[in-house]
Scaffold this active site. Structure first.
Site, PDB file in Angstrom:
ATOM      1  CE1 TYR A 161      -3.648  -2.436  -0.017  1.00  0.00           C
ATOM      2  CE2 TYR A 161      -2.724  -3.309   2.013  1.00  0.00           C
ATOM      3  CZ  TYR A 161      -3.605  -3.421   0.954  1.00  0.00           C
ATOM      4  OH  TYR A 161      -4.432  -4.502   0.852  1.00  0.00           O
ATOM      5  CG  HIS A 198      -7.317  -2.206   0.292  1.00  0.00           C
ATOM      6  ND1 HIS A 198      -7.239  -2.982   1.431  1.00  0.00           N
ATOM      7  CD2 HIS A 198      -7.804  -3.009  -0.669  1.00  0.00           C
ATOM      8  CE1 HIS A 198      -7.659  -4.212   1.147  1.00  0.00           C
ATOM      9  NE2 HIS A 198      -8.008  -4.248  -0.116  1.00  0.00           N
ATOM     10  CG  ASP A 240     -14.270 -18.884  -2.312  1.00  0.00           C
ATOM     11  OD1 ASP A 240     -14.620 -17.797  -2.801  1.00  0.00           O
ATOM     12  OD2 ASP A 240     -13.088 -19.262  -2.291  1.00  0.00           O
ATOM     13  CB  THR A 256      -4.729 -10.953   2.707  1.00  0.00           C
ATOM     14  OG1 THR A 256      -3.772 -10.059   2.122  1.00  0.00           O
ATOM     15  CG2 THR A 256      -5.981 -10.194   3.083  1.00  0.00           C
TER      16      THR A 256
END
Length: 626
Positions: free
Chosen positions: A107, A343, A430, A465
């Protein structure tokens, strides 16, 4: 197999155990300290899994070359072992060996505009209102709902979320309010005022490009009522009717280095600096948007997605934003509503969890007339616009309009089935959707591509993540066979089941901290930190192919019938986000118009076809006895 639905995006409420609402001081810290630390996976395991990931993506020659480089990397006493030891030392002395590095590399170091390239948007179900009164009334309820959620964060009474029986890190909830990204010449930073001695008590509201500070707490520390907020929003509206103001907020949509220069110049002026700081400190921002041209009901959601992602261009609402703000709720006059979030501090699931709470709150809240306490006029934030800043604004408008013309987003409601069909065949919803996406892509391009799906690491302290790599040798074998008329149905079903199981296994591995991508990143960053030469395995074409995600995907499940959307992460790629509901699925597919190879509408249609074909395939088999 409910479990899996949560693994990728993040937890929904069915997994949340009710927690008594009595406030236990320091509960949050006690909970956080009980979470395990993110492990560093074994080196050999990651290297073997990396080679397996490459198999469907690169040619046999390239793979052979990478195997050689990998063998060299793994020689006893070699580079691999040294870097692995460095990572293990780092993991030992830090709360989370990855989180700071990830925040920086994913980021804060990233120099592309946050608009389209980083910040996701969320489209909420369309509302009934179609005038400014409805808009302001809904905005007042929404603000009250977010503040109600904030009270749960502040009192540490947010129910702890669970994933497969493990409690999750709740840290991200403490990062999204009172925070803002700040541009810097080489890397950005994030300021968070939530834990300040005197935390902020106001939000910012922007209307016709004009920003206001709206105090949301009374002098006695209680929250304003919905009715009081409504009256304050009326005042804001009525004192910002001029539509010829300079859209100062559009500066935040620029390339980060460009914005950093303009920012340094902007805040030289004391008034400007104070105004910018007020926006940064505010609890969150509410954008009251000007009406946009009407579109057909079928195109409505896609248009709303663009309004959340970029505001529609400088003629419309792109200047009615502060894109660095972590949380911006966007409310249009035509019933369009949603949000955009920066984000860096958080992933989708905590944001969507807040959205679920706020939407429920707005449904059950009626406006009650409250005693008329005279409330102070919300303060307007002033900006002194020099000729140089005016030039920066013009440049930002031009660049924004180029981005707007380039982005194509299709939001599709797949109405034929939802989680119900895969679940009735004992398949993870998923995984079923991801395999369908692989099939759709294969049908368009006759090959598979590097695919990114985010997996939650929130079982670990400060976890963010890792990557589920949905393109596997199993999904490729299924895609190749699916349309081959010479192959029997039973074989196709067996290959589909194998592909779904492989995806499920990779997901389980990822959420346990055993995936490969963050580990490889760690080894690479460790080499940079140790000032040693970069191992050849990271300079290899295979590595470049593996890291070029033509499909960037995310499952963001919600109770609310909403959909999240984001742009592609490569110029010739797609962004695919979806919210699987029980009997339908909301999808958003994005692509760039400037790439002739990609087409969002075609992939979206292909995905619908693939899902239906896979359903027809599994329905042809006799049902297993339940």
């Amino acid at each position: 197999s409910n479990f899996h639905h949560y693994a990728t995006g993040g937890c929904r409420y069915s997994l949340v155990r009710p927690v008594s609402a009595t406030m236990i001081p320091g509960r949050y810290l006690a909970h956080q300290e009980g979470l395990p630390k993110l492990p560093v996976p074994p080196l050999r395991q990651t290297c073997e899994r990396y080679l397996a990931v490459l198999e469907p993506l690169v040619s046999e020659q390239e793979l052979e070359h990478t195997r050689k480089l990998m063998a060299e990397f793994l020689t006893p006493g070699g580079a691999g072992e040294r870097l692995q030891k460095g990572l293990e030392r780092r993991a030992h002395k830090m709360e989370n060996w990855l989180s700071d590095w990830w925040l920086q590399t994913a980021y804060l170091d990233f120099r592309m505009p946050v608009v389209v390239h980083s910040s996701p948007g969320v489209v909420l179900p369309r509302l009934e209102f179609s005038d400014r009164q409805g808009q302001i009334r809904f905005a007042a309820k929404l603000i009250a709902g977010v503040l109600d959620f904030k009270t749960m964060i502040d009192n540490e009474t947010l129910p702890v979320e669970y994933l497969g029986g493990n409690s999750l890190c709740m840290n991200q909830y403490y990062q999204v309010l009172c925070s803002c990204r700040v541009p810097g010449p080489r890397r950005d930073s994030v300021v968070n005022h939530a834990r300040a001695k005197r935390p902020p008590t106001f939000i910012t509201v922007v209307h016709n490009y004009q920003f206001f500070v709206l105090e949301v707490y009374s002098s006695d520390g209680s929250l304003l009522t919905v009715d009081q907020i409504y009256m304050q929003l009326e005042k804001i509206w009525n004192s910002s009717l001029q539509t010829n103001k300079e859209p100062i907020g559009i500066l935040t949509s620029q390339h980060r280095n460009t914005w950093a220069k303009a920012y340094a110049n902007l805040i030289k002026d004391k008034t400007n600096k104070e105004s910018v700081q007020a926006i940064q400190k505010s609890i969150f921002t509410v954008c009251l948007d000007a009406p946009v041209p009407r579109v057909s009901d079928e195109m409505y959601r896609s248009r709303a997605a663009l309004q959340m992602l970029h505001g529609g261009g400088s003629r419309w609402n792109s200047g009615n934003r502060w894109f660095d703000k972590t949380l911006q709720f966007i409310i249009g006059e035509d019933g369009t509503c949603g949000l955009s979030y920066e984000h860096a501090p958080a992933e989708g699931p905590p944001i969507v969890s807040m959205v679920d709470h706020v939407v429920e709150y707005t449904k059950k809240t009626e406006m009650v007339r409250t005693p008329l306490v005279p409330l102070p006029m919300p303060q307007k934030l002033r900006f002194n616009i020099t000729p140089e800043i005016k030039k920066d604004i013009e440049k930002a408008k031009q660049n924004m309009n180029i981005m707007v013309h380039d982005l194509d987003v299709r939001v599709i409601v797949f109405s034929h089935f939802g989680k119900n069909v895969p679940k009735s065949h004992k398949m993870s919803p998923d995984a079923f959707i991801q395999v369908a996406l692989q099939l759709a892509y294969f049908r368009m391009y006759q090959r598979c591509c590097s695919t990114y799906e985010s997996a939650s690491l929130r079982m670990f302290r400060l976890g963010r993540t890792d990557t589920i790599r949905s393109a596997s040798i199993d999904s490729l074998n299924f895609s190749r066979t699916m349309d081959d008329p010479s192959k029997p149905v039973a074989e196709k079903v067996a290959l589909l089941e194998k592909a779904v199981k492989a995806h499920r296994a990779y997901t389980d591995m990822a959420i346990r901290g055993e995936a490969i991508d963050r580990h490889l990143l760690g080894l690479r960053l460790q080499a940079i930190e140790d000032l040693v030469s970069m191992p050849k395995v990271f300079m290899d074409t295979s590595y470049a192919v593996a890291m070029h995600y033509n499909l960037s995907t995310s499952q963001v499940p919600a109770k609310t019938d909403c959909v999240m959307c984001f742009g592609p992460v490569v110029p010739d790629g797609y962004g695919v986000c979806y919210n699987p509901m029980e009997e339908h699925i909301n999808f958003a597919v994005s692509a760039f118009n400037s790439c002739s190879e990609t087409n969002a509408a075609r992939l979206a249609q292909g995905l619908e076809d693939a899902l239906l074909d896979m359903r027809d395939l599994v329905e042809q088999m006799p049902r297993a006895k339940l």
